[in-house]
Design an enzyme around this catalytic site. Structure first.
Site, PDB file in Angstrom:
ATOM      1  CG  ASN A  83     -30.844 -57.314  31.863  1.00 45.39           C
ATOM      2  OD1 ASN A  83     -30.478 -58.048  30.944  1.00 45.39           O
ATOM      3  ND2 ASN A  83     -29.971 -56.603  32.577  1.00 45.39           N
ATOM      4  CG  ASP A 126     -22.612 -55.724  28.978  1.00 46.34           C
ATOM      5  OD1 ASP A 126     -23.614 -54.978  28.897  1.00 46.34           O
ATOM      6  OD2 ASP A 126     -21.901 -55.818  30.005  1.00 46.34           O
TER       7      ASP A 126
HETATM    8  C1  IPE Z   1     -25.683 -59.149  30.997  1.00 45.86           C
HETATM    9  O1  IPE Z   1     -25.379 -57.823  30.910  1.00 45.86           O
HETATM   10  C2  IPE Z   1     -27.005 -59.382  30.386  1.00 45.86           C
HETATM   11  C3  IPE Z   1     -27.065 -59.189  28.940  1.00 45.86           C
HETATM   12  C4  IPE Z   1     -26.087 -58.846  28.163  1.00 45.86           C
HETATM   13  C5  IPE Z   1     -28.352 -59.400  28.392  1.00 45.86           C
HETATM   14  P1  IPE Z   1     -25.664 -56.798  32.066  1.00 45.86           P
HETATM   15  O2  IPE Z   1     -25.232 -55.486  31.579  1.00 45.86           O
HETATM   16  O3  IPE Z   1     -27.076 -56.921  32.504  1.00 45.86           O
HETATM   17  O4  IPE Z   1     -24.765 -57.355  33.233  1.00 45.86           O
HETATM   18  P2  IPE Z   1     -23.995 -56.586  34.396  1.00 45.86           P
HETATM   19  O5  IPE Z   1     -25.013 -55.766  35.123  1.00 45.86           O
HETATM   20  O6  IPE Z   1     -22.972 -55.743  33.737  1.00 45.86           O
HETATM   21  O7  IPE Z   1     -23.387 -57.656  35.220  1.00 45.86           O
HETATM   22  C1  IPE Z   2     -26.530 -55.175  26.951  1.00 48.26           C
HETATM   23  O1  IPE Z   2     -26.196 -53.852  26.954  1.00 48.26           O
HETATM   24  C2  IPE Z   2     -27.947 -55.388  26.514  1.00 48.26           C
HETATM   25  C3  IPE Z   2     -28.869 -55.748  27.570  1.00 48.26           C
HETATM   26  C4  IPE Z   2     -28.551 -55.939  28.841  1.00 48.26           C
HETATM   27  C5  IPE Z   2     -30.252 -55.850  27.188  1.00 48.26           C
HETATM   28  P1  IPE Z   2     -26.424 -52.978  28.246  1.00 48.26           P
HETATM   29  O2  IPE Z   2     -27.789 -52.383  28.180  1.00 48.26           O
HETATM   30  O3  IPE Z   2     -26.145 -53.751  29.454  1.00 48.26           O
HETATM   31  O4  IPE Z   2     -25.372 -51.839  28.020  1.00 48.26           O
HETATM   32  P2  IPE Z   2     -24.415 -51.208  29.127  1.00 48.26           P
HETATM   33  O5  IPE Z   2     -23.727 -52.342  29.803  1.00 48.26           O
HETATM   34  O6  IPE Z   2     -25.285 -50.411  30.037  1.00 48.26           O
HETATM   35  O7  IPE Z   2     -23.474 -50.348  28.337  1.00 48.26           O
HETATM   36 MG    MG Z   3     -24.404 -54.059  30.597  1.00 49.52          MG
END
Ligand code: IPE
Ligand code: IPE
Ligand code: MG
Length: 509
Positions: A345, A297
């Site tokens: 997502n 993340d």
């Molecule tokens: C979890 O991260 C999913 C992945 C890393 C693929 P998110 O960024 O989607 O989760 P939340 O929204 O912070 O809980």
């Molecule tokens: C995790 O990084 C990757 C995926 C969820 C695909 P994020 O896209 O959630 O990055 P942040 O949390 O917005 O920084």
């Molecule tokens: Mg995230």
């Protein structure tokens, strides 16, 4: 306790060659043919290898007379006397000779000595299959063999002008062979070919080197079976050098050892010990997790902080994953599961979702060669039906091409822990099954993969976000503020060090 791998250790070329011959035989059997393949004596002295060969239909016998006429028989790596070869021919057996080439050379030397009319002293254990084979060789050439310590004593006493031929079991302690030959040479004229095999000597010398540099808290762990002569010799060599020696043939035996007071543990293995067991043992001694799962993340925030678009963050995150996969390989971690895209997502802007799907397709295509070269099995967990047909076909083609490999990268795409549980429940319902925890597990996306030992989440969020809800019931968690693209080897090692310190009680005391 510091755990050090002693190099070289483990399987030698002779053992590898013998196992390869046996496996090729099993593979060449027509589909459905379960007729036993006979092996005279244990192919190599290792309980794990023998167990695996038994599962493939091998039957181990101690006498050639036990092999039914016309059947296939493998001669073990330790070699056989010529009388057994002749008997096999009389019984029309199909012989596959897995004798180690170095042992075969000792047979030739012993025969040469006998043919020249010399008595032949065979140093080693007279009850061991290798020594019995060499003695048979001497006798078939019309000579007299003096085997084992009693034979050597008789040879010394006999004295006389006639030279004595001396050969040795290839897995003896090399120092002991030198001493025994020197003693014989003081009593009478000797012609010697007595040498332990190069691989045996190298492994013993490596133990001697480790012990020389090690202090009083040092000990050596030798992995291998009690039936293995060269394994026992390695433990003896360690003790001769003043170190404590432990041995274990399998994981349950290892778990019963008490290393109290040991500060430095050198780990070696006998020439017939599978490297897979060696790695598993070292990993468990170092308390390295078998399965690490990561919620990758923080890509978006990483990009934002640099004034870049979120796609650039995801591309940087993909590079981090490549590095982490290498670190796992170097540390003996067998399974790495990464959360790449959750069922939630999909609600992100279309441009970001499309960019991510294109990135997955590109990565899997360009990395195919690396997966094969590094022997990494790729698998996807998640709702396959949510992927475009094109991406799904790239995923499934890579899964097929890498399915034989042991180390695994499991990528969670369109994955949700709740979705997985619901899908598994529906699969069970469709079969009219009343589930238990064990049978329920069979319906998960990767039922054969053990639960993650350690789950890492980057970017400072301390939540699970629907990741591996069933599987992580007893996982250890580790959180860091580092954003995924910045996740470094030092961060990874901090997570592993934290894991190694934890007491996983699993509800017990
Ligand atoms: C979890 O991260 C999913 C992945 C890393 C693929 P998110 O960024 O989607 O989760 P939340 O929204 O912070 O809980
Ligand atoms: C995790 O990084 C990757 C995926 C969820 C695909 P994020 O896209 O959630 O990055 P942040 O949390 O917005 O920084
Ligand atoms: Mg995230």
């Amino acid at each position: 306790m510091q755990v050090e791998v002693i190099e070289p250790h483990g399987m030698c070329a002779g053992v590898n060659g013998a196992i390869a011959k046996a496996l090729a035989l099993a593979k060449a059997r027509p589909e459905g043919d379960r007729s036993p393949i006979y092996c005279l004596h244990e192919l190599v002295h290792n309980e794990i290898v023998i167990g695996e060969l038994r599962d493939l239909g091998f039957r181990f016998v101690e006498r050639i007379g036990e092999v039914p006429r016309g059947a296939t028989v493998v001669f073990s790596a330790h070699g056989v006397p010529p009388q057994v070869r002749a008997e096999a021919e009389r019984r029309d057996l199909k012989v596959v000779d897995a004798t180690c080439p170095f042992v075969a050379r000792v047979h030739r030397s012993a025969r040469d000595f006998a043919e020249k009319g010399m008595e032949v002293c065979v140093l080693g254990d007279p009850a061991h299959a290798e020594v019995r084979g060499i003695v048979g060789e001497v006798e078939a050439a019309g000579g007299r063999a003096l085997a084992g310590p009693a034979g050597a004593a008789a040879a010394k006493k006999a004295g006389g002008a006639a030279p004595l031929g001396v050969v040795a079991q290839t897995t003896m302690n090399s120092d002991e062979v030198e001493r025994a030959v020197a003693e014989l040479a003081r009593a009478r004229r000797v012609k010697t070919m007595a040498k332990v095999c190069g691989a045996t000597k190298e492994r013993q010398d490596a133990v001697r080197r480790f012990c020389r540099g090690a202090g009083p808290g040092a000990a050596v762990l030798v992995l291998g079976s009690k039936t293995s002569s060269n394994t026992r010799r390695l433990a003896e060599v360690a003790e001769e050098c003043g170190a404590r020696a432990f041995t274990a043939g399998a994981m349950d035996e290892l778990s019963r050892l008490d290393f109290a007071g040991v500060e430095r543990l050198g780990v070696t293995s006998g020439a017939s010990t599978p490297e897979r067991f060696f790695m598993e043992a070292v990993r468990s001694l170092r308390r390295v997790p078998e399965h690490v799962a990561i919620i990758m993340d923080g890509n978006g925030r990483w990009a934002k902080a640099r004034g870049k678009n979120r796609g650039a963050g995801h591309r940087a995150g993909a590079k981090t994953l490549e590095r982490v996969l290498d670190w796992c390989g170097e540390r003996g971690i067998r399974y790495l599961t990464v959360y790449a895209f959750s069922t939630e997502n999909w609600k992100r802007p279309k441009a970001e979702v499309d960019g991510l799907m294109a990135l997955f397709a590109r990565m899997l295509k360009t990395k195919e060669r690396d997966f094969v070269a590094n022997r990494v099995r790729f698998r996807m967990v998640g709702r396959r039906g949510d992927l475009s047909p094109k991406l799904l076909s790239i995923v499934e083609s890579l899964e097929r091409k890498t399915e034989a490999f042991e180390r695994q990268l499991i990528v969670a795409i369109s994955y949700g822990g709740r979705a997985e549980i619901v899908d598994a429940a529906n699969a069970a319902v469709a079969r009219g099954e009343q589930v238990t925890e064990e049978t329920f597990r069979r319906h998960l996306y990767a039922p054969d993969v053990p639960d993650p030992d350690l789950v890492i989440r980057t970017s400072g969020e301390c939540r699970v976000s629907n990741f591996l809800l069933w599987e992580s019931a007893y996982s250890e968690y580790w959180f860091t503020d580092t954003l995924w693209p910045d996740f470094s080897e030092a961060d990874f090692d901090s997570a592993l060090a934290s894991y190694a310190e934890r007491d996983r009680r699993r509800g017990g005391v």
